[in-house]
Write a protein that holds these residues in place. Structure first.
Motif, PDB file in Angstrom:
ATOM      1  N   LEU A   1     -35.853 -23.814 -23.007  1.00 16.31           N
ATOM      2  CA  LEU A   1     -34.691 -23.336 -23.677  1.00 16.31           C
ATOM      3  C   LEU A   1     -35.310 -22.421 -24.805  1.00 16.31           C
ATOM      4  O   LEU A   1     -34.557 -21.378 -24.920  1.00 16.31           O
ATOM      5  CB  LEU A   1     -33.886 -24.449 -24.193  1.00 16.31           C
ATOM      6  N   THR A   2     -36.402 -22.785 -25.496  1.00 15.12           N
ATOM      7  CA  THR A   2     -36.979 -21.735 -26.270  1.00 15.12           C
ATOM      8  C   THR A   2     -37.316 -20.598 -25.814  1.00 15.12           C
ATOM      9  O   THR A   2     -36.962 -19.196 -26.505  1.00 15.12           O
ATOM     10  CB  THR A   2     -38.084 -22.447 -27.161  1.00 15.12           C
ATOM     11  N   GLU A   3     -38.001 -20.425 -24.834  1.00 15.21           N
ATOM     12  CA  GLU A   3     -38.282 -19.152 -23.789  1.00 15.21           C
ATOM     13  C   GLU A   3     -37.034 -18.529 -23.501  1.00 15.21           C
ATOM     14  O   GLU A   3     -37.022 -17.260 -23.902  1.00 15.21           O
ATOM     15  CB  GLU A   3     -39.290 -19.501 -22.791  1.00 15.21           C
ATOM     16  N   ALA A   4     -36.102 -19.198 -22.999  1.00 17.76           N
ATOM     17  CA  ALA A   4     -34.901 -18.536 -22.475  1.00 17.76           C
ATOM     18  C   ALA A   4     -34.200 -17.741 -23.923  1.00 17.76           C
ATOM     19  O   ALA A   4     -33.621 -16.864 -23.774  1.00 17.76           O
ATOM     20  CB  ALA A   4     -33.899 -19.306 -21.819  1.00 17.76           C
ATOM     21  N   VAL A   5     -33.922 -18.786 -24.869  1.00 24.86           N
ATOM     22  CA  VAL A   5     -33.042 -18.273 -26.165  1.00 24.86           C
ATOM     23  C   VAL A   5     -34.000 -16.900 -26.803  1.00 24.86           C
ATOM     24  O   VAL A   5     -33.159 -16.272 -27.349  1.00 24.86           O
ATOM     25  CB  VAL A   5     -32.829 -19.317 -26.851  1.00 24.86           C
ATOM     26  N   ASN A   6     -35.246 -16.819 -26.470  1.00 22.44           N
ATOM     27  CA  ASN A   6     -36.029 -15.675 -27.079  1.00 22.44           C
ATOM     28  C   ASN A   6     -36.100 -14.520 -26.358  1.00 22.44           C
ATOM     29  O   ASN A   6     -36.936 -13.732 -26.477  1.00 22.44           O
ATOM     30  CB  ASN A   6     -37.291 -16.290 -27.627  1.00 22.44           C
ATOM     31  N   THR A   7     -35.504 -14.474 -25.087  1.00 21.94           N
ATOM     32  CA  THR A   7     -35.518 -13.417 -24.039  1.00 21.94           C
ATOM     33  C   THR A   7     -34.322 -12.587 -24.536  1.00 21.94           C
ATOM     34  O   THR A   7     -33.097 -13.240 -24.431  1.00 21.94           O
ATOM     35  CB  THR A   7     -35.738 -14.067 -22.665  1.00 21.94           C
ATOM     36  N   SER A   8     -34.543 -11.443 -25.067  1.00 17.70           N
ATOM     37  CA  SER A   8     -33.557 -10.567 -25.467  1.00 17.70           C
ATOM     38  C   SER A   8     -32.155 -10.470 -24.214  1.00 17.70           C
ATOM     39  O   SER A   8     -31.093 -10.168 -24.856  1.00 17.70           O
ATOM     40  CB  SER A   8     -33.864  -9.440 -26.141  1.00 17.70           C
ATOM     41  N   ASP A   9     -32.504 -10.253 -23.289  1.00 16.56           N
ATOM     42  CA  ASP A   9     -31.584 -10.098 -22.047  1.00 16.56           C
ATOM     43  C   ASP A   9     -31.105 -11.258 -21.552  1.00 16.56           C
ATOM     44  O   ASP A   9     -30.009 -11.267 -20.624  1.00 16.56           O
ATOM     45  CB  ASP A   9     -31.982  -8.905 -20.962  1.00 16.56           C
ATOM     46  N   HIS A  10     -31.345 -12.438 -22.208  1.00 22.53           N
ATOM     47  CA  HIS A  10     -30.694 -13.443 -21.394  1.00 22.53           C
ATOM     48  C   HIS A  10     -29.399 -13.960 -22.205  1.00 22.53           C
ATOM     49  O   HIS A  10     -29.268 -13.984 -23.477  1.00 22.53           O
ATOM     50  CB  HIS A  10     -31.795 -15.031 -21.730  1.00 22.53           C
ATOM     51  N   ASN A  11     -28.459 -14.596 -21.461  1.00 23.58           N
ATOM     52  CA  ASN A  11     -27.275 -14.961 -22.203  1.00 23.58           C
ATOM     53  C   ASN A  11     -27.418 -16.412 -23.142  1.00 23.58           C
ATOM     54  O   ASN A  11     -26.782 -16.161 -24.306  1.00 23.58           O
ATOM     55  CB  ASN A  11     -26.389 -15.607 -21.025  1.00 23.58           C
TER      56      ASN A  11
ATOM     57  N   LYS B   1     -27.970 -13.958 -26.050  1.00 21.21           N
ATOM     58  CA  LYS B   1     -27.014 -13.194 -26.640  1.00 21.21           C
ATOM     59  C   LYS B   1     -25.902 -14.258 -27.199  1.00 21.21           C
ATOM     60  O   LYS B   1     -25.070 -13.749 -28.015  1.00 21.21           O
ATOM     61  CB  LYS B   1     -26.307 -12.585 -25.445  1.00 21.21           C
ATOM     62  N   TYR B   2     -25.690 -15.590 -26.736  1.00 21.39           N
ATOM     63  CA  TYR B   2     -24.369 -16.237 -27.181  1.00 21.39           C
ATOM     64  C   TYR B   2     -25.114 -17.601 -27.720  1.00 21.39           C
ATOM     65  O   TYR B   2     -24.483 -18.537 -27.318  1.00 21.39           O
ATOM     66  CB  TYR B   2     -23.543 -16.410 -26.052  1.00 21.39           C
ATOM     67  N   ALA B   3     -26.030 -17.621 -28.331  1.00 13.45           N
ATOM     68  CA  ALA B   3     -27.027 -18.728 -28.636  1.00 13.45           C
ATOM     69  C   ALA B   3     -26.192 -19.866 -29.467  1.00 13.45           C
ATOM     70  O   ALA B   3     -26.422 -21.133 -29.070  1.00 13.45           O
ATOM     71  CB  ALA B   3     -28.168 -18.555 -29.682  1.00 13.45           C
ATOM     72  N   ASP B   4     -25.082 -19.361 -30.254  1.00 12.95           N
ATOM     73  CA  ASP B   4     -24.212 -20.363 -30.974  1.00 12.95           C
ATOM     74  C   ASP B   4     -23.324 -21.132 -29.798  1.00 12.95           C
ATOM     75  O   ASP B   4     -22.503 -22.123 -30.260  1.00 12.95           O
ATOM     76  CB  ASP B   4     -23.404 -19.823 -31.907  1.00 12.95           C
TER      77      ASP B   4
ATOM     78  N   SER C   1     -36.660 -17.821 -32.272  1.00 10.81           N
ATOM     79  CA  SER C   1     -37.784 -17.309 -33.318  1.00 10.81           C
ATOM     80  C   SER C   1     -37.375 -16.253 -34.168  1.00 10.81           C
ATOM     81  O   SER C   1     -36.663 -15.398 -33.816  1.00 10.81           O
ATOM     82  CB  SER C   1     -39.081 -16.864 -32.419  1.00 10.81           C
ATOM     83  N   VAL C   2     -37.795 -16.503 -35.390  1.00 11.11           N
ATOM     84  CA  VAL C   2     -37.519 -15.513 -36.562  1.00 11.11           C
ATOM     85  C   VAL C   2     -38.809 -14.488 -36.611  1.00 11.11           C
ATOM     86  O   VAL C   2     -39.897 -15.045 -36.578  1.00 11.11           O
ATOM     87  CB  VAL C   2     -37.196 -16.239 -37.795  1.00 11.11           C
TER      88      VAL C   2
END
Length: 66
Positions: free
Chosen positions: A10-20, A23-26, A60-61
Motif C-alpha cells: 500500500l505504501t508503494e502504491a500510495v507513493n506512486t503519483s499516477d496511482h489512484n 490521487k485519492y488517498a483520503d 511519504s513526505v
C-alpha cells in the motif's frame, strides 16, 4: 499476505503519483479482516475488521533541501 506485506504494498502504491491510491488517498482505508492458516488453508475472520489506516497516512513526505 502478512500485515507488513500489505502495508509495504500500500505504501508503494500510495507513493506512486499516477496511482489512484495516491490521487485519492483520503478515500481509501486498509483493513485487516482476519488471519489465514497456511497449513489448513482456512480463514479466520474477525467479528469486526481492524482499521490499519487511511492511505494518506502512508504517503511519504518529500522535503526539499534549500
Amino acid at each position: 499476505m502478512t500485515k507488513g506485506q500489505a502495508i509495504r504494498a500500500l505504501t508503494e502504491a500510495v507513493n506512486t503519483s499516477d496511482h489512484n491510491f495516491h490521487k485519492y488517498a483520503d478515500q481509501y482505508v486498509l483493513f485487516e479482516l482476519g488471519s489465514f492458516d497456511d497449513s489448513s488453508g482456512c480463514f479466520e475472520l474477525y467479528s469486526n475488521p481492524k482499521s490499519i489506516g487511511v492511505c494518506s497516512e502512508f504517503k511519504s513526505v518529500v522535503v526539499s533541501e534549500s
